[in-house]
Design a protein around this motif. Structure first.
Motif, PDB file in Angstrom:
ATOM      1  N   GLU A 292      -6.550  -5.480  -4.562  1.00 20.67           N
ATOM      2  CA  GLU A 292      -5.586  -4.389  -4.672  1.00 20.67           C
ATOM      3  C   GLU A 292      -4.812  -4.452  -5.990  1.00 20.67           C
ATOM      4  O   GLU A 292      -4.534  -3.423  -6.601  1.00 20.67           O
TER       5      GLU A 292
ATOM      6  N   TYR B 296       2.301  -7.633  -3.241  1.00 25.82           N
ATOM      7  CA  TYR B 296       1.045  -8.386  -3.233  1.00 25.82           C
ATOM      8  C   TYR B 296       1.260  -9.822  -3.720  1.00 25.82           C
ATOM      9  O   TYR B 296       0.698 -10.763  -3.149  1.00 25.82           O
TER      10      TYR B 296
ATOM     11  N   TYR C 267     -14.193  -6.134   0.033  1.00 27.21           N
ATOM     12  CA  TYR C 267     -13.613  -6.204  -1.315  1.00 27.21           C
ATOM     13  C   TYR C 267     -14.664  -6.506  -2.375  1.00 27.21           C
ATOM     14  O   TYR C 267     -14.523  -6.066  -3.518  1.00 27.21           O
TER      15      TYR C 267
ATOM     16  N   SER D 221       2.140   1.660  -3.473  1.00 23.77           N
ATOM     17  CA  SER D 221       1.046   2.127  -4.312  1.00 23.77           C
ATOM     18  C   SER D 221       0.792   3.615  -4.089  1.00 23.77           C
ATOM     19  O   SER D 221       0.559   4.360  -5.044  1.00 23.77           O
TER      20      SER D 221
ATOM     21  N   THR E 297      -7.654  -9.758  -0.453  1.00 26.15           N
ATOM     22  CA  THR E 297      -7.062  -8.424  -0.301  1.00 26.15           C
ATOM     23  C   THR E 297      -6.076  -8.174  -1.436  1.00 26.15           C
ATOM     24  O   THR E 297      -6.138  -7.140  -2.117  1.00 26.15           O
ATOM     25  N   CYS E 298      -5.181  -9.116  -1.648  1.00 29.77           N
ATOM     26  CA  CYS E 298      -4.161  -8.974  -2.696  1.00 29.77           C
ATOM     27  C   CYS E 298      -4.788  -8.954  -4.087  1.00 29.77           C
ATOM     28  O   CYS E 298      -4.362  -8.175  -4.950  1.00 29.77           O
TER      29      CYS E 298
ATOM     30  N   GLN F 192       0.822  -1.204   0.000  1.00 26.45           N
ATOM     31  CA  GLN F 192       0.000   0.000   0.000  1.00 26.45           C
ATOM     32  C   GLN F 192       0.858   1.257   0.000  1.00 26.45           C
ATOM     33  O   GLN F 192       0.532   2.237  -0.669  1.00 26.45           O
TER      34      GLN F 192
END
Length: 142
Positions: free
Chosen positions: A77, A57, A114, A45, A73-74, A42
C-alpha cells in the motif's frame, strides 16, 4: 472599507481557507489493532491524504511488523501511494523489494494478492519512468 482593503481581505481569506485544509497528523490510539490501522490508512488514502495514510501504515508496521501478512499489506500500500504521488523511482524500488520478498523462502506463506498486484502495477510504474515494461525480469513475469 476602502477599495484597497477588499483585495487584501480576499487574500487573507484565501490564505486562512488553505491553512484550514492542511492535513494534521492523525492521532493514533495506542490500542488500535493492525486491521484498524490499515482501515484508517485506506480511508486516508481514499481522501488523498497520503501523509496520514503513510503514517498509519508505518505505525502498523512498527506495532505489528512481526506478522508477515500485515507487513506485506503495508509495504504494498505504501508503494502504491508513492506510485499515485508520481514518486516512480521510489515506488519501483518498493515494488521490487516486495516481489523479492515473495521470491524468498518465506514467500510461500504470504498472501498472494500483493504479489499479483505488485506485478500488475510495476510495468506501469516503469513505463511512467520511461523504461520498457519488459525489463522487469523473468522472475517477476510468472
Amino acid at each position: 472599507m476602502t477599495k484597497r482593503s477588499i483585495p487584501i481581505l480576499a487574500v487573507l481569506f484565501a490564505a486562512a481557507l488553505l491553512a484550514s485544509c492542511a492535513s494534521k497528523p492523525p492521532v493514533i490510539p495506542e490500542d488500535a489493532s493492525a486491521m484498524e490501522l490499515i482501515q484508517r490508512a485506506q480511508e486516508a488514502s481514499d481522501r488523498s491524504d497520503w501523509a496520514a495514510a503513510i503514517i498509519y501504515y508505518e505505525t502498523a508496521r512498527e506495532r505489528f511488523g512481526s506478522d508477515p501478512s500485515v507487513l506485506v499489506t503495508c509495504e504494498y500500500e505504501t508503494a502504491f501511494i508513492h506510485y499515485k504521488q508520481g514518486k516512480y523511482a521510489l515506488a519501483e524500488e518498493e515494488f521490487l523489494a516486495l516481489i523479492a520478498k515473495y521470491e524468498s523462502p518465506e514467500g510461500a506463506s504470504l498472501p498472494p494478492r500483493y504479489l499479483i498486484l505488485a506485478r500488475k502495477v510495476l510495468p506501469t510504474v516503469r513505463e511512467k519512468m520511461g523504461k520498457p515494461a519488459e525489463t522487469i525480469g523473468p522472475s517477476t513475469t510468472n
